[in-house]
Design a protein around this motif. Structure first.
Motif, mmCIF file in Angstrom:
data_model
loop_
_atom_site.group_PDB
_atom_site.id
_atom_site.type_symbol
_atom_site.label_atom_id
_atom_site.label_comp_id
_atom_site.label_asym_id
_atom_site.label_seq_id
_atom_site.Cartn_x
_atom_site.Cartn_y
_atom_site.Cartn_z
ATOM 1 N N VAL A 1 7.140 1.849 1.773
ATOM 2 C CA VAL A 1 7.031 2.695 0.153
ATOM 3 C C VAL A 1 6.926 3.961 1.113
ATOM 4 O O VAL A 1 6.682 4.234 2.141
ATOM 5 N N HIS A 2 7.342 5.054 0.416
ATOM 6 C CA HIS A 2 6.819 6.425 0.706
ATOM 7 C C HIS A 2 6.229 6.968 0.141
ATOM 8 O O HIS A 2 7.120 8.114 -0.353
ATOM 9 N N PRO A 3 5.062 6.705 -0.147
ATOM 10 C CA PRO A 3 4.435 8.480 -0.838
ATOM 11 C C PRO A 3 4.311 9.653 -0.262
ATOM 12 O O PRO A 3 4.216 9.536 0.399
ATOM 13 N N ARG A 4 4.821 10.404 -1.225
ATOM 14 C CA ARG A 4 5.123 11.734 -1.061
ATOM 15 C C ARG A 4 3.438 12.612 -2.198
ATOM 16 O O ARG A 4 3.214 11.896 -3.197
ATOM 17 N N PRO A 5 2.960 13.758 -1.544
ATOM 18 C CA PRO A 5 2.568 14.475 -2.323
ATOM 19 C C PRO A 5 2.492 15.182 -3.320
ATOM 20 O O PRO A 5 1.317 14.784 -3.739
ATOM 21 N N ASP A 6 4.013 14.989 -3.761
ATOM 22 C CA ASP A 6 3.938 15.328 -5.089
ATOM 23 C C ASP A 6 4.364 14.686 -6.242
ATOM 24 O O ASP A 6 3.936 14.603 -7.466
ATOM 25 N N GLN A 7 3.644 13.065 -5.710
ATOM 26 C CA GLN A 7 4.011 11.963 -6.438
ATOM 27 C C GLN A 7 5.221 11.868 -7.629
ATOM 28 O O GLN A 7 5.217 11.334 -8.409
ATOM 29 N N ASP B 1 -0.226 2.846 -5.852
ATOM 30 C CA ASP B 1 0.479 1.815 -5.653
ATOM 31 C C ASP B 1 0.969 1.181 -4.761
ATOM 32 O O ASP B 1 0.988 0.235 -4.090
ATOM 33 N N VAL B 2 0.422 2.246 -3.759
ATOM 34 C CA VAL B 2 -0.103 1.905 -1.794
ATOM 35 C C VAL B 2 -1.213 0.646 -2.438
ATOM 36 O O VAL B 2 -0.937 0.280 -1.497
ATOM 37 N N ARG B 3 -2.007 0.877 -2.398
ATOM 38 C CA ARG B 3 -3.423 -0.042 -2.636
ATOM 39 C C ARG B 3 -2.627 -1.298 -3.441
ATOM 40 O O ARG B 3 -3.397 -2.035 -2.704
ATOM 41 N N ALA B 4 -2.017 -1.059 -4.421
ATOM 42 C CA ALA B 4 -2.084 -2.306 -5.184
ATOM 43 C C ALA B 4 -0.792 -3.748 -4.137
ATOM 44 O O ALA B 4 -1.184 -4.871 -3.886
ATOM 45 N N LEU B 5 0.284 -3.054 -3.597
ATOM 46 C CA LEU B 5 0.892 -3.878 -2.756
ATOM 47 C C LEU B 5 -0.075 -4.466 -1.295
ATOM 48 O O LEU B 5 0.552 -5.167 -0.965
ATOM 49 N N ALA B 6 -0.977 -3.519 -0.728
ATOM 50 C CA ALA B 6 -1.395 -3.895 -0.308
ATOM 51 C C ALA B 6 -2.208 -4.818 0.202
ATOM 52 O O ALA B 6 -2.087 -6.113 0.358
ATOM 53 N N ALA B 7 -3.187 -5.394 -0.930
ATOM 54 C CA ALA B 7 -3.513 -6.350 -1.731
ATOM 55 C C ALA B 7 -2.929 -7.606 -2.293
ATOM 56 O O ALA B 7 -2.823 -8.606 -1.677
#
Length: 247
Positions: free
Chosen positions: A42-48, A55-61
């Motif tokens: 995933v590539h989270p950007r500051p402008d979301q 999403d980043v957190r949910a995918l990590a879990a």
């Protein structure tokens, strides 16, 4: 075999265009894993505008202990609104790999790599921090980049070759020159002790030629083309098609 990491940004783009939770980025990741992919990107950007910090957190879990997790982003982009910054996200979720990319808000997508001659000292403390967290660190670079020995010296473990120009040349009918540049870049990076990843605009049409030209290619990160092709053939089938090419 070269690891296939599926970039799920476009799933988030589609979801965000309507609001709500559908299509589910978690279900998409599950489908890709069941089809055999070795990683999720995933590539989270500051402008979301696509993948969100949650999403980043949910995918990590969901991914932990199952496949590799690669988070891409600009380490110099400051926190804003609900975006805590790339390093802070990495500290929270401890992904397998963090790929540092010098992109800005004005870019529709990543379109160039780091200048390893001039950026290395700015990157040094960030690489140190990511290594302390336990993340493998990869730098996004252009074909023809130099200074891989400097990257290795500050603790970088991989590079990711920006393959947009290769994909464009392939579509135009003659990718020999740019492919040779990618292969030489990979060779010099490997000589410096770095493993080599690749990504951007790789597709079923051009991946096999690229893979054959890059001995020891560790990983490809593919999103835009893969998700587009999946509209016609289905996500699981498309992932399996890519894996067959990489074999």
């Amino acid at each position: 075999m070269t690891l296939l990491s599926v970039n799920l940004n476009k799933i988030a783009v589609l979801r965000n265009s309507r609001g709500g939770d559908e299509p589910s980025i978690i279900q998409a990741a599950q489908t890709c894993i069941e089809a055999g992919c070795g990683g999720i990107t995933v590539h989270p950007r500051p402008d979301q505008r696509h993948v969100l910090p949650d999403d980043v957190r949910a995918l990590a879990a969901m991914l932990r202990g199952r496949v590799e997790y690669n988070i891409e982003g600009n380490p110099f982009a400051p926190a804003r609104s609900n975006y805590p910054g790339l390093i802070s996200l990495a500290r929270e979720v401890k992904p397998t790999q963090v790929t540092l990319v010098p992109d800005g808000d004005g870019q529709i997508t990543s379109d160039h790599g780091f200048d390893l001659q001039n950026d290395i000292e700015r990157l040094r403390p960030l690489v140190d921090e990511l290594r302390e967290i336990g993340c493998r660190v990869s730098l996004f670079v252009d074909a023809g980049a130099e200074g891989f020995e400097h990257a290795a010296a500050i603790g970088v473990q991989r590079i990711e070759i920006y393959t947009g120009p290769y994909a464009h040349a392939f579509a135009e009918g003659d990718a020999r020159e740019v492919l040779a540049s990618c292969a030489e870049t990979a060779r010099r990076a490997q000589q410096a002790g770095l493993a080599v990843n690749a990504g951007h605009d790789l597709s079923q049409a051009n991946l096999g030629t690229f893979r054959a030209a890059i001995p020891g290619l560790a990983e490809v990160s593919i999103g835009h083309a893969l998700i587009g092709e999946a509209l016609y053939e289905g996500l699981a089938t498309t992932v399996r098609n890519y894996l067959q090419i990489l074999r």
